[in-house]
Motif scaffolding. Structure first.
Motif, PDB file in Angstrom:
ATOM      1  N   PHE A  53       0.819  -1.199   0.000  1.00  0.00           N
ATOM      2  CA  PHE A  53       0.000   0.000   0.000  1.00  0.00           C
ATOM      3  C   PHE A  53       0.861   1.261   0.000  1.00  0.00           C
ATOM      4  N   ALA A  54       0.462   2.230  -0.794  1.00  0.00           N
ATOM      5  CA  ALA A  54       1.114   3.534  -0.796  1.00  0.00           C
ATOM      6  C   ALA A  54       0.883   4.216   0.555  1.00  0.00           C
ATOM      7  N   GLU A  55       1.632   5.253   0.821  1.00  0.00           N
ATOM      8  CA  GLU A  55       1.531   5.972   2.096  1.00  0.00           C
ATOM      9  C   GLU A  55       0.090   6.409   2.369  1.00  0.00           C
ATOM     10  N   GLY A  56      -0.444   5.957   3.506  1.00  0.00           N
ATOM     11  CA  GLY A  56      -1.783   6.331   3.943  1.00  0.00           C
ATOM     12  C   GLY A  56      -2.929   5.782   3.116  1.00  0.00           C
ATOM     13  N   ALA A  57      -2.652   4.889   2.175  1.00  0.00           N
ATOM     14  CA  ALA A  57      -3.686   4.377   1.272  1.00  0.00           C
ATOM     15  C   ALA A  57      -4.744   3.571   2.011  1.00  0.00           C
ATOM     16  N   VAL A  58      -5.997   3.812   1.655  1.00  0.00           N
ATOM     17  CA  VAL A  58      -7.098   3.039   2.222  1.00  0.00           C
ATOM     18  C   VAL A  58      -7.203   1.732   1.461  1.00  0.00           C
ATOM     19  N   GLY A  59      -7.229   0.633   2.209  1.00  0.00           N
ATOM     20  CA  GLY A  59      -7.267  -0.689   1.586  1.00  0.00           C
ATOM     21  C   GLY A  59      -8.668  -1.196   1.343  1.00  0.00           C
ATOM     22  N   ALA A  60      -9.458  -1.382   2.396  1.00  0.00           N
ATOM     23  CA  ALA A  60     -10.801  -1.938   2.239  1.00  0.00           C
ATOM     24  C   ALA A  60     -11.752  -1.276   3.216  1.00  0.00           C
ATOM     25  N   PRO A  61     -12.967  -0.987   2.753  1.00  0.00           N
ATOM     26  CA  PRO A  61     -13.986  -0.457   3.671  1.00  0.00           C
ATOM     27  C   PRO A  61     -14.443  -1.555   4.622  1.00  0.00           C
ATOM     28  N   ALA A  62     -15.240  -1.192   5.602  1.00  0.00           N
ATOM     29  CA  ALA A  62     -15.741  -2.159   6.575  1.00  0.00           C
ATOM     30  C   ALA A  62     -16.533  -3.254   5.857  1.00  0.00           C
TER      31      ALA A  62
END
Length: 171
Positions: A53-62
Protein backbone atom coordinates in the motif's frame (compact mmCIF):
# COMPACT_ATOMS: atom_id res chain seq x y z
CA UNK A 1 2.87 -20.90 -11.04
CA UNK A 2 4.88 -24.07 -10.61
CA UNK A 3 3.31 -27.10 -8.98
CA UNK A 4 4.45 -30.64 -8.36
CA UNK A 5 2.15 -33.66 -8.68
CA UNK A 6 4.35 -36.21 -6.86
CA UNK A 7 2.63 -38.32 -4.17
CA UNK A 8 -0.66 -36.47 -4.56
CA UNK A 9 -3.49 -38.19 -2.70
CA UNK A 10 -7.07 -38.08 -3.96
CA UNK A 11 -8.78 -34.94 -2.65
CA UNK A 12 -5.47 -33.25 -1.82
CA UNK A 13 -3.62 -30.63 -3.80
CA UNK A 14 -0.11 -30.46 -5.18
CA UNK A 15 2.47 -28.22 -3.54
CA UNK A 16 2.14 -24.64 -4.73
CA UNK A 17 5.24 -22.57 -5.45
CA UNK A 18 4.79 -19.02 -6.66
CA UNK A 19 8.02 -17.24 -7.46
CA UNK A 20 7.92 -13.53 -6.66
CA UNK A 21 9.11 -12.61 -10.15
CA UNK A 22 6.37 -14.76 -11.74
CA UNK A 23 3.39 -13.85 -9.55
CA UNK A 24 0.48 -12.24 -11.34
CA UNK A 25 -0.06 -8.71 -10.08
CA UNK A 26 -3.08 -6.49 -10.06
CA UNK A 27 -3.16 -2.89 -9.00
CA UNK A 28 -5.39 -0.01 -8.16
CA UNK A 29 -4.37 3.61 -7.67
CA UNK A 30 -3.05 3.01 -4.13
CA UNK A 31 -1.78 -0.58 -3.97
CA UNK A 32 -0.16 -3.44 -5.82
CA UNK A 33 -1.28 -7.00 -5.12
CA UNK A 34 0.84 -10.05 -5.89
CA UNK A 35 -1.45 -13.06 -6.30
CA UNK A 36 0.20 -16.04 -4.62
CA UNK A 37 -2.21 -18.99 -4.29
CA UNK A 38 -5.93 -19.14 -4.98
CA UNK A 39 -8.40 -21.74 -3.75
CA UNK A 40 -8.39 -23.61 -7.06
CA UNK A 41 -4.70 -24.44 -6.48
CA UNK A 42 -5.04 -25.34 -2.78
CA UNK A 43 -7.99 -27.71 -2.82
CA UNK A 44 -10.14 -24.86 -1.47
CA UNK A 45 -8.14 -24.69 1.75
CA UNK A 46 -6.77 -21.16 1.40
CA UNK A 47 -6.17 -18.12 -0.74
CA UNK A 48 -3.15 -15.86 -0.28
CA UNK A 49 -1.85 -12.63 -1.74
CA UNK A 50 0.51 -9.84 -0.79
CA UNK A 51 -0.49 -6.17 -0.94
CA UNK A 52 1.84 -3.20 -0.93
CA UNK A 53 0.00 0.00 0.00
CA UNK A 54 1.11 3.53 -0.80
CA UNK A 55 1.53 5.97 2.10
CA UNK A 56 -1.78 6.33 3.94
CA UNK A 57 -3.69 4.38 1.27
CA UNK A 58 -7.10 3.04 2.22
CA UNK A 59 -7.27 -0.69 1.59
CA UNK A 60 -10.80 -1.94 2.24
CA UNK A 61 -13.99 -0.46 3.67
CA UNK A 62 -15.74 -2.16 6.57
CA UNK A 63 -16.83 -5.64 5.57
CA UNK A 64 -17.09 -9.19 6.86
CA UNK A 65 -16.80 -12.71 5.54
CA UNK A 66 -19.45 -15.27 6.43
CA UNK A 67 -17.32 -18.33 5.66
CA UNK A 68 -13.66 -17.34 5.77
CA UNK A 69 -11.23 -16.22 8.42
CA UNK A 70 -8.83 -13.53 7.18
CA UNK A 71 -5.23 -13.50 8.37
CA UNK A 72 -2.97 -10.44 8.20
CA UNK A 73 0.82 -10.46 8.60
CA UNK A 74 2.57 -7.09 8.34
CA UNK A 75 5.84 -7.62 6.49
CA UNK A 76 6.87 -3.97 6.59
CA UNK A 77 5.33 -0.63 7.55
CA UNK A 78 2.11 -0.27 9.52
CA UNK A 79 -1.52 -1.15 8.87
CA UNK A 80 -4.45 0.55 10.56
CA UNK A 81 -7.24 -1.98 11.09
CA UNK A 82 -10.78 -2.12 12.32
CA UNK A 83 -11.75 -5.35 14.13
CA UNK A 84 -15.31 -5.33 15.38
CA UNK A 85 -15.59 -1.74 16.58
CA UNK A 86 -11.97 -1.33 17.70
CA UNK A 87 -9.40 0.49 15.57
CA UNK A 88 -5.74 -0.30 16.13
CA UNK A 89 -2.42 -0.23 14.26
CA UNK A 90 -0.48 -3.34 13.35
CA UNK A 91 3.27 -2.80 13.08
CA UNK A 92 5.94 -4.79 11.23
CA UNK A 93 5.85 -8.43 12.37
CA UNK A 94 2.33 -8.22 13.83
CA UNK A 95 -0.15 -10.98 12.99
CA UNK A 96 -3.94 -10.82 13.16
CA UNK A 97 -6.67 -13.40 12.54
CA UNK A 98 -10.20 -12.08 11.97
CA UNK A 99 -12.85 -14.80 12.35
CA UNK A 100 -15.96 -15.07 10.16
CA UNK A 101 -18.83 -12.64 10.84
CA UNK A 102 -16.44 -10.04 12.34
CA UNK A 103 -16.55 -6.59 10.72
CA UNK A 104 -13.10 -5.39 9.72
CA UNK A 105 -11.39 -2.84 7.48
CA UNK A 106 -7.83 -1.76 6.81
CA UNK A 107 -5.62 1.00 5.45
CA UNK A 108 -1.95 1.87 5.54
CA UNK A 109 -1.49 3.73 8.81
CA UNK A 110 -1.55 7.54 8.42
CA UNK A 111 1.77 8.74 7.00
CA UNK A 112 3.01 5.15 6.55
CA UNK A 113 3.22 2.54 3.82
CA UNK A 114 2.31 -1.09 4.42
CA UNK A 115 3.39 -4.41 2.94
CA UNK A 116 0.98 -7.12 4.09
CA UNK A 117 0.50 -10.84 3.52
CA UNK A 118 -3.18 -11.85 3.46
CA UNK A 119 -4.50 -15.39 3.84
CA UNK A 120 -8.13 -16.51 3.67
CA UNK A 121 -9.19 -19.89 4.99
CA UNK A 122 -11.05 -21.65 3.63
CA UNK A 123 -10.14 -20.26 0.26
CA UNK A 124 -12.49 -18.55 -2.17
CA UNK A 125 -12.10 -17.11 -5.65
CA UNK A 126 -10.36 -14.05 -4.23
CA UNK A 127 -8.14 -13.53 -7.26
CA UNK A 128 -11.21 -12.87 -9.43
CA UNK A 129 -12.42 -10.44 -6.76
CA UNK A 130 -9.05 -8.62 -6.67
CA UNK A 131 -8.98 -8.39 -10.46
CA UNK A 132 -12.52 -6.98 -10.45
CA UNK A 133 -11.65 -4.54 -7.66
CA UNK A 134 -8.66 -3.29 -9.65
CA UNK A 135 -10.83 -2.75 -12.73
CA UNK A 136 -13.44 -0.86 -10.68
CA UNK A 137 -10.80 1.33 -8.98
CA UNK A 138 -9.30 2.17 -12.39
CA UNK A 139 -12.75 3.04 -13.79
CA UNK A 140 -12.79 0.05 -16.15
CA UNK A 141 -15.79 -1.70 -14.50
CA UNK A 142 -19.01 -0.65 -12.79
CA UNK A 143 -18.89 -0.55 -8.94
CA UNK A 144 -22.25 -2.36 -8.97
CA UNK A 145 -20.32 -5.49 -10.02
CA UNK A 146 -18.65 -5.53 -6.59
CA UNK A 147 -22.00 -5.30 -4.82
CA UNK A 148 -23.52 -7.98 -7.05
CA UNK A 149 -20.64 -10.38 -6.31
CA UNK A 150 -20.82 -10.35 -2.49
CA UNK A 151 -22.06 -13.95 -2.15
CA UNK A 152 -19.64 -15.33 -4.75
CA UNK A 153 -16.61 -13.72 -3.12
CA UNK A 154 -17.85 -13.91 0.51
CA UNK A 155 -17.27 -10.19 0.86
CA UNK A 156 -20.14 -8.38 2.60
CA UNK A 157 -19.86 -4.63 3.17
CA UNK A 158 -21.17 -3.21 6.47
CA UNK A 159 -21.46 0.21 8.05
CA UNK A 160 -18.97 1.01 10.80
CA UNK A 161 -19.18 4.34 12.64
CA UNK A 162 -15.81 3.54 14.27
CA UNK A 163 -14.13 3.11 10.85
CA UNK A 164 -15.80 6.22 9.41
CA UNK A 165 -14.48 8.18 12.41
CA UNK A 166 -10.97 6.73 11.99
CA UNK A 167 -10.91 7.68 8.31
CA UNK A 168 -12.23 11.20 9.05
CA UNK A 169 -9.44 11.69 11.62
CA UNK A 170 -6.83 11.09 8.89
CA UNK A 171 -7.74 14.37 7.14
Amino acid sequence: MTTSRNNESPGDFAPVLTRAAEAETTRDPSSVMALLADSEHTGGRLTSYRSTFAEGAVGAPAHLHRKASELFFVIEGALQVLVGEEVTVLEQGDFLVVPPHTPHAFAAAPGRTADVLFVFTPGADRFDYLRLLGRVMRGEADPQEIKDSSERFDNHYVDSPAWREALAARS
